[in-house]
Every structure is written in C-alpha cells, then in structure tokens.
Design an enzyme around this catalytic site. Structure first.
Site, PDB file in Angstrom:
ATOM      1  N   ASN A  48      47.920   1.272 -20.833  1.00 50.19           N
ATOM      2  CA  ASN A  48      48.094   2.731 -20.939  1.00 50.19           C
ATOM      3  C   ASN A  48      47.746   3.381 -19.601  1.00 50.19           C
ATOM      4  O   ASN A  48      46.747   3.019 -18.986  1.00 50.19           O
ATOM      5  CB  ASN A  48      47.179   3.291 -22.039  1.00 50.19           C
ATOM      6  CG  ASN A  48      47.638   4.654 -22.515  1.00 50.19           C
ATOM      7  OD1 ASN A  48      48.765   4.784 -22.996  1.00 50.19           O
ATOM      8  ND2 ASN A  48      46.806   5.657 -22.370  1.00 50.19           N
ATOM      9  N   CYS A  83      68.046  19.320 -55.224  1.00 51.32           N
ATOM     10  CA  CYS A  83      67.126  20.193 -55.964  1.00 51.32           C
ATOM     11  C   CYS A  83      66.826  21.509 -55.253  1.00 51.32           C
ATOM     12  O   CYS A  83      66.088  22.336 -55.774  1.00 51.32           O
ATOM     13  CB  CYS A  83      65.813  19.445 -56.250  1.00 51.32           C
ATOM     14  SG  CYS A  83      64.727  19.320 -54.810  1.00 51.32           S
ATOM     15  N   CYS A  85      63.291  15.150 -48.865  1.00 47.90           N
ATOM     16  CA  CYS A  85      63.072  16.410 -49.580  1.00 47.90           C
ATOM     17  C   CYS A  85      61.599  16.478 -49.989  1.00 47.90           C
ATOM     18  O   CYS A  85      61.084  15.550 -50.619  1.00 47.90           O
ATOM     19  CB  CYS A  85      63.962  16.489 -50.816  1.00 47.90           C
ATOM     20  SG  CYS A  85      63.523  17.923 -51.841  1.00 47.90           S
ATOM     21  N   HIS A 134      54.358   6.202 -38.580  1.00 48.11           N
ATOM     22  CA  HIS A 134      54.523   7.657 -38.635  1.00 48.11           C
ATOM     23  C   HIS A 134      55.936   8.067 -39.037  1.00 48.11           C
ATOM     24  O   HIS A 134      56.342   9.202 -38.821  1.00 48.11           O
ATOM     25  CB  HIS A 134      54.126   8.300 -37.303  1.00 48.11           C
ATOM     26  CG  HIS A 134      52.642   8.273 -37.047  1.00 48.11           C
ATOM     27  ND1 HIS A 134      52.076   8.467 -35.815  1.00 48.11           N
ATOM     28  CD2 HIS A 134      51.600   8.067 -37.902  1.00 48.11           C
ATOM     29  CE1 HIS A 134      50.751   8.383 -35.912  1.00 48.11           C
ATOM     30  NE2 HIS A 134      50.445   8.129 -37.167  1.00 48.11           N
TER      31      HIS A 134
HETATM   32  P1  NAD Z   1      49.988  10.264 -26.947  1.00 43.84           P
HETATM   33  O1  NAD Z   1      50.969  11.286 -26.429  1.00 43.84           O
HETATM   34  O2  NAD Z   1      48.730  10.748 -27.543  1.00 43.84           O
HETATM   35  O3  NAD Z   1      49.603   9.249 -25.767  1.00 43.84           O
HETATM   36  C1  NAD Z   1      50.568   8.611 -24.989  1.00 43.84           C
HETATM   37  C2  NAD Z   1      49.833   7.852 -23.901  1.00 43.84           C
HETATM   38  O4  NAD Z   1      50.810   7.090 -23.183  1.00 43.84           O
HETATM   39  C3  NAD Z   1      49.133   8.758 -22.886  1.00 43.84           C
HETATM   40  O5  NAD Z   1      47.767   8.399 -22.811  1.00 43.84           O
HETATM   41  C4  NAD Z   1      49.880   8.499 -21.567  1.00 43.84           C
HETATM   42  O6  NAD Z   1      49.000   8.430 -20.470  1.00 43.84           O
HETATM   43  C5  NAD Z   1      50.495   7.135 -21.814  1.00 43.84           C
HETATM   44  N1  NAD Z   1      51.768   6.918 -21.096  1.00 43.84           N
HETATM   45  C6  NAD Z   1      52.850   7.734 -21.088  1.00 43.84           C
HETATM   46  N2  NAD Z   1      53.855   7.176 -20.386  1.00 43.84           N
HETATM   47  C7  NAD Z   1      53.387   5.978 -19.935  1.00 43.84           C
HETATM   48  C8  NAD Z   1      53.949   4.936 -19.158  1.00 43.84           C
HETATM   49  N3  NAD Z   1      55.227   4.989 -18.720  1.00 43.84           N
HETATM   50  N4  NAD Z   1      53.175   3.858 -18.846  1.00 43.84           N
HETATM   51  C9  NAD Z   1      51.888   3.775 -19.285  1.00 43.84           C
HETATM   52  N5  NAD Z   1      51.303   4.727 -20.057  1.00 43.84           N
HETATM   53  C10 NAD Z   1      52.047   5.817 -20.385  1.00 43.84           C
HETATM   54  O7  NAD Z   1      50.788   9.331 -27.893  1.00 43.84           O
HETATM   55  P2  NAD Z   1      50.335   8.558 -29.210  1.00 43.84           P
HETATM   56  O8  NAD Z   1      49.005   7.922 -29.019  1.00 43.84           O
HETATM   57  O9  NAD Z   1      51.508   7.727 -29.599  1.00 43.84           O
HETATM   58  O10 NAD Z   1      50.145   9.710 -30.285  1.00 43.84           O
HETATM   59  C11 NAD Z   1      51.069  10.754 -30.375  1.00 43.84           C
HETATM   60  C12 NAD Z   1      51.749  10.937 -31.725  1.00 43.84           C
HETATM   61  O11 NAD Z   1      52.950  11.607 -31.421  1.00 43.84           O
HETATM   62  C13 NAD Z   1      52.151   9.674 -32.404  1.00 43.84           C
HETATM   63  O12 NAD Z   1      51.653   9.767 -33.658  1.00 43.84           O
HETATM   64  C14 NAD Z   1      53.699   9.699 -32.455  1.00 43.84           C
HETATM   65  O13 NAD Z   1      54.101   9.642 -33.800  1.00 43.84           O
HETATM   66  C15 NAD Z   1      54.110  11.015 -31.942  1.00 43.84           C
HETATM   67  N6  NAD Z   1      55.113  11.007 -30.847  1.00 43.84           N
HETATM   68  C16 NAD Z   1      56.167  10.140 -30.893  1.00 43.84           C
HETATM   69  C17 NAD Z   1      57.106  10.133 -29.872  1.00 43.84           C
HETATM   70  C18 NAD Z   1      58.247   9.154 -29.951  1.00 43.84           C
HETATM   71  O14 NAD Z   1      58.657   8.781 -31.052  1.00 43.84           O
HETATM   72  N7  NAD Z   1      58.771   8.682 -28.822  1.00 43.84           N
HETATM   73  C19 NAD Z   1      56.990  11.008 -28.799  1.00 43.84           C
HETATM   74  C20 NAD Z   1      55.892  11.918 -28.779  1.00 43.84           C
HETATM   75  C21 NAD Z   1      54.962  11.883 -29.820  1.00 43.84           C
END
Ligand code: NAD
Length: 251
Positions: free
Chosen positions: A222, A159, A131, A123
C-alpha cells in the site's frame, strides 16, 4: 528486518494457502479513484461520503438523483484491469491463490480473469441493482438505460421500491455468508496479502487480525502506511504496479 521482494516471492511460492484482500488502491491504475488516498474522492470532497450512506440514500430523493447521475458516469464502465488485477489472475493460474476478498465494487478482478469460485466481493458490486423493499436484483445496465431515457430515480419494476446499486453502503450490514467465507479464508491461510487498502473500513479490517491470530504471515502492499504495518511480516509502501508483478514473477 525488512524482507525484500524476492524473499516475499519465496514465501508466496512456499505457502500452503494464500488469501488476498484488495481495496480501492488496486484500481487507481485503471482510472478509478480511491476514497482515502491523496487523490481520493473523499479526500477531495468530504461531502461525497453522504452518497454512500444508506440512511441518507433512503430518505433523500435529491441525493438519489445525484447518485444515479454519478452512476451513469462511473469510470468502471470503461475501465480495464491494471497490472495488479492481472498479477493476481496470474497468481491464480499458478495455483498460488486460494481466495481473493475484494472491497472493490468495480468488477475488474473478474474482467482480469479471476474465477468467481475464489472471489468474494465483500462490499457487493456496482454491476447490479437491488430493490431495497423486495430484494429483487437486476442488471445495473437496465436501470441506467431508464435513467438515460429520462427517469431520474428509477423505481423497482416489481414493487415500486427504491433501487440502489448492489453495493454495501455505510449503515448497511455485509451479506453474512460473504463475511463468513471471508473470515474462514483468513483463518485458513498461512499467507495473507493485503493490497491497496487503508485497512480502516470495518468489519473487513478485522480480517488481517484473524489471519495473524491463526498464525499466518501478513504482507501489505500500500502506498501509505496502514494500522497493521507494525504487525506485518513485510510492508511495501510503493506502487502496486511495481510490487505486485514482481512478487508474482511477472517482471
Ligand atoms: P481506501 O480509499 O480507504 O484506501 C486505498 C489505499 O490504496 C490508500 O491508502 C492509498 O494510499 C492506496 N493506493 C492507491 N493507489 C495505489 C497504488 N497505485 N499503489 C499502492 N497503493 C495505492 O480504500 P479501501 O481500503 O478499499 O476502502 C474504501 C472503500 O471504498 C471500500 O470499501 C470499497 O468498497 C470502496 N471503493 C471501491 C472502489 C472500487 O471499486 N474501485 C473505489 C473507491 C472506493
């Protein structure tokens, strides 16, 4: 059958090729909120999802100004890798990790020591800007300096086009080479470990299916249930900081 951590640690040791997929949950211990967990950015404020939507970003200058203000304050700039990031760097050091696909944009896997050769930032990254007209990329920090100096929506220096963080927004295609690499890494492994992801964001959420289809074991770590739990060989609904160091033999 519910295999315990020791048994799954044995699978990791015995696997021929290991592919890991991480999501926002691996960075919550570093102070970066996820989107869909109980404390998630979108759980608390569903309107925030608009900020990550390409069409809204391109058409709404007010929303872009909000996005730049939020980027200035993004927790990634001061965050340090957590126990999960460190455990995966240790797994690579033991030569037990062959590909790490991350949905995260925060750069914390690199900071923990994961090598760029095995990392696929599917991602994108918040550490660069792109840009949207000419495709030129530059360091995010340079753009943030301009925002701090008073530009509320800095344009491309070459640009004049709209600048955006080099992340994949909703409505934006993934980079085909990255998706291709991630698909091959999922098809070619015999153990696929999904960590801290709700496994609902497509096309990344197809990757466990590809791995299962190729005969790999699927292990999920998770806090909350995921749509793949019933097909997984093991699913740990527990904090990453407890499970991952133990799986890797650090605790
Ligand atoms: P999501 O937010 O959909 O899911 C995160 C999951 O992690 C949840 O189900 C939650 O229960 C679990 N979780 C959170 N903390 C935890 C822990 N300490 N131990 C165990 N489980 C834990 O995240 P996703 O599936 O990665 O999708 C979200 C999108 O958002 C991604 O595409 C990502 O690019 C982006 N995102 C990135 C960041 C980052 O770079 N840190 C932060 C937020 C969102």
């Amino acid at each position: 059958m519910h295999p315990d951590i020791a048994e799954v640690a044995g699978w990791l040791d015995a696997a021929r090729r290991v592919t890991v997929l991480t999501g926002a949950g691996i960075s919550t211990d570093s102070g970066i909120p996820d989107f869909r967990g109980p404390q998630g950015v979108w759980t608390k404020d569903p309107k925030a999802e608009r900020l990550a939507t390409l069409q809204a970003y391109m058409s709404d200058a007010g929303l872009r100004r909000d996005a730049w203000r939020l980027r200035l304050e993004h927790p990634a700039w001061t965050a340090e890798p957590g126990p999960g990031h460190r455990a995966l760097a240790a797994l690579e050091a033991k030569e037990r990790l062959h590909h790490l696909i991350t949905q995260n944009i925060d750069g914390l896997h690199q900071k923990a020591g994961t090598s760029p050769e095995i990392l696929i930032e599917i991602h994108g990254t918040i550490r660069e800007v792109v840009c949207m007209s000419c495709g030129e990329r530059a360091a995010m920090e340079k753009a943030l300096e301009r925002v701090r100096a008073g530009e509320d929506d800095p344009a491309c220096r070459s640009c004049g086009g709209i600048l955006k963080s080099a992340t994949i927004s909703f409505g934006q295609n993934l980079v085909p080479e990255d998706l291709e690499r991630a698909s091959r890494a999922s098809e070619g492994c015999d153990l696929f470990l999904a960590i801290g992801s709700s496994l609902v964001v497509y096309p990344v959420a197809y990757l466990p299916k590809i791995a299962l289809g190729a005969g790999a074991r699927l292990v999920i770590v998770n806090a909350e249930p995921t749509p793949y739990d019933s097909q997984a060989d093991a699913a740990f609904h527990a904090p990453i900081a407890e499970v991952l160091p133990a799986l890797v033999g650090l605790s």
